[in-house]
Design an enzyme around this catalytic site. Structure first.
Site, PDB file in Angstrom:
ATOM      1  N   LYS A   9       0.843  -1.182   0.000  1.00  0.00           N
ATOM      2  CA  LYS A   9       0.000   0.000   0.000  1.00  0.00           C
ATOM      3  C   LYS A   9       0.882   1.236   0.000  1.00  0.00           C
ATOM      4  O   LYS A   9       1.892   1.282   0.698  1.00  0.00           O
ATOM      5  CB  LYS A   9      -0.904   0.002   1.242  1.00  0.00           C
ATOM      6  CG  LYS A   9      -1.825   1.214   1.367  1.00  0.00           C
ATOM      7  CD  LYS A   9      -2.600   1.153   2.671  1.00  0.00           C
ATOM      8  CE  LYS A   9      -3.591   2.302   2.804  1.00  0.00           C
ATOM      9  NZ  LYS A   9      -2.919   3.624   2.822  1.00  0.00           N
ATOM     10  N   HIS A 190       6.315   6.099  -1.699  1.00  0.00           N
ATOM     11  CA  HIS A 190       7.556   5.443  -2.136  1.00  0.00           C
ATOM     12  C   HIS A 190       8.397   4.963  -0.948  1.00  0.00           C
ATOM     13  O   HIS A 190       9.609   4.827  -1.058  1.00  0.00           O
ATOM     14  CB  HIS A 190       8.389   6.377  -3.033  1.00  0.00           C
ATOM     15  CG  HIS A 190       7.588   7.145  -4.031  1.00  0.00           C
ATOM     16  ND1 HIS A 190       6.731   6.523  -4.915  1.00  0.00           N
ATOM     17  CD2 HIS A 190       7.498   8.477  -4.272  1.00  0.00           C
ATOM     18  CE1 HIS A 190       6.143   7.450  -5.669  1.00  0.00           C
ATOM     19  NE2 HIS A 190       6.585   8.633  -5.288  1.00  0.00           N
ATOM     20  N   ARG A 191       7.755   4.747   0.188  1.00  0.00           N
ATOM     21  CA  ARG A 191       8.406   4.309   1.429  1.00  0.00           C
ATOM     22  C   ARG A 191       9.380   5.363   1.966  1.00  0.00           C
ATOM     23  O   ARG A 191      10.254   5.060   2.780  1.00  0.00           O
ATOM     24  CB  ARG A 191       9.130   2.965   1.247  1.00  0.00           C
ATOM     25  CG  ARG A 191       8.199   1.799   0.874  1.00  0.00           C
ATOM     26  CD  ARG A 191       7.130   1.588   1.945  1.00  0.00           C
ATOM     27  NE  ARG A 191       6.321   0.423   1.736  1.00  0.00           N
ATOM     28  CZ  ARG A 191       5.096   0.427   1.209  1.00  0.00           C
ATOM     29  NH1 ARG A 191       4.557   1.582   0.822  1.00  0.00           N
ATOM     30  NH2 ARG A 191       4.414  -0.676   1.064  1.00  0.00           N
ATOM     31  N   LEU A 192       9.225   6.606   1.541  1.00  0.00           N
ATOM     32  CA  LEU A 192      10.021   7.709   2.080  1.00  0.00           C
ATOM     33  C   LEU A 192       9.251   8.334   3.245  1.00  0.00           C
ATOM     34  O   LEU A 192       8.761   9.453   3.178  1.00  0.00           O
ATOM     35  CB  LEU A 192      10.318   8.741   0.987  1.00  0.00           C
ATOM     36  CG  LEU A 192      11.115   8.208  -0.207  1.00  0.00           C
ATOM     37  CD1 LEU A 192      11.326   9.303  -1.249  1.00  0.00           C
ATOM     38  CD2 LEU A 192      12.471   7.652   0.261  1.00  0.00           C
TER      39      LEU A 192
END
Length: 213
Positions: A9, A190-192
């Site tokens: 997600k 973006h998992r940032l």
């Protein structure tokens, strides 16, 4: 092995900026908690409490937060339970809140201390009577032959205190976790992710910094 690699997600609901969040982590916690509570979750006080046993094995369980202020975060339990014994032997503990609806997490690490019996009495007698009786009926974490044994113990306690106030058991009370470290996590695309860490410097001062996701 069950392959779960395709379950993912994107987190896009918000940002967390170390330059604009509160200088005191309890103030920041309060702001986030009130936002979460306003979203009408079923149990806004749910948290994971982690402790460590004498073999160094971590344990985790879900409890309910029952109060917080600048002195710490309060929860209640049976002192003879696994967690109660572990927290009395090793005062270091960790709390974790996961508010997936808002894509937020909060970690709190520190040391626990027992709250006063007077404070425990006040909370205990605010609970439903059945919950008070349950604190006497359950030898928490101890082996139980079957469900009927537990029901029988509850019935015995109910008869014992029929028509009178249920007293606070000696083996039941509260802990306060005084935080030494708190971390706020806001999911990012973006998992940032955004992560802001607070480290206690003195009784009233904290060091705040951003961490890599």
């Amino acid at each position: 092995m069950v392959d779960l690699a395709d379950i993912r997600k994107e987190y896009t609901q918000g940002r967390l900026d170390e330059t604009t969040c509160a200088d005191n982590p309890v103030v920041q916690f309060h702001a986030w908690f009130e936002q979460y509570r306003d979203s009408n979750p079923p149990e806004p006080t749910i948290m994971t409490v982690a402790s460590v046993d004498e073999q160094g094995q971590p344990w985790q369980r879900i409890l309910l937060l029952k109060g917080y202020d600048e002195h710490g975060f309060v929860f209640f339990t049976n002192f003879n339970s696994n967690k109660g014994q572990q927290l009395q032997a090793n005062h270091k503990a960790s709390l974790h809140f996961f508010w997936i609806e808002m894509e937020r997490q909060i970690q709190i690490q520190g040391e626990v201390e027992k709250i006063s019996r007077q404070q425990a009495e006040q909370y205990f007698h605010s609970r439903p009577r059945e919950s008070q009786l349950g604190a006497w009926a359950s030898a928490q974490s101890q082996p139980l032959d079957n469900r009927q044994q537990l029901e029988d113990q509850f019935a015995d306690v109910s008869r014992r205190y029929e028509g009178q106030q249920v007293p606070l058991p000696e083996h039941w009370g509260g802990f306060r976790l005084k935080p030494q470290r708190m971390e706020f996590w806001q999911g990012g695309a973006h998992r940032l992710h955004d992560r802001v860490e607070y480290l206690r410097q003195t009784e009233d001062d904290w060091c705040k910094q951003r961490l890599n996701p």
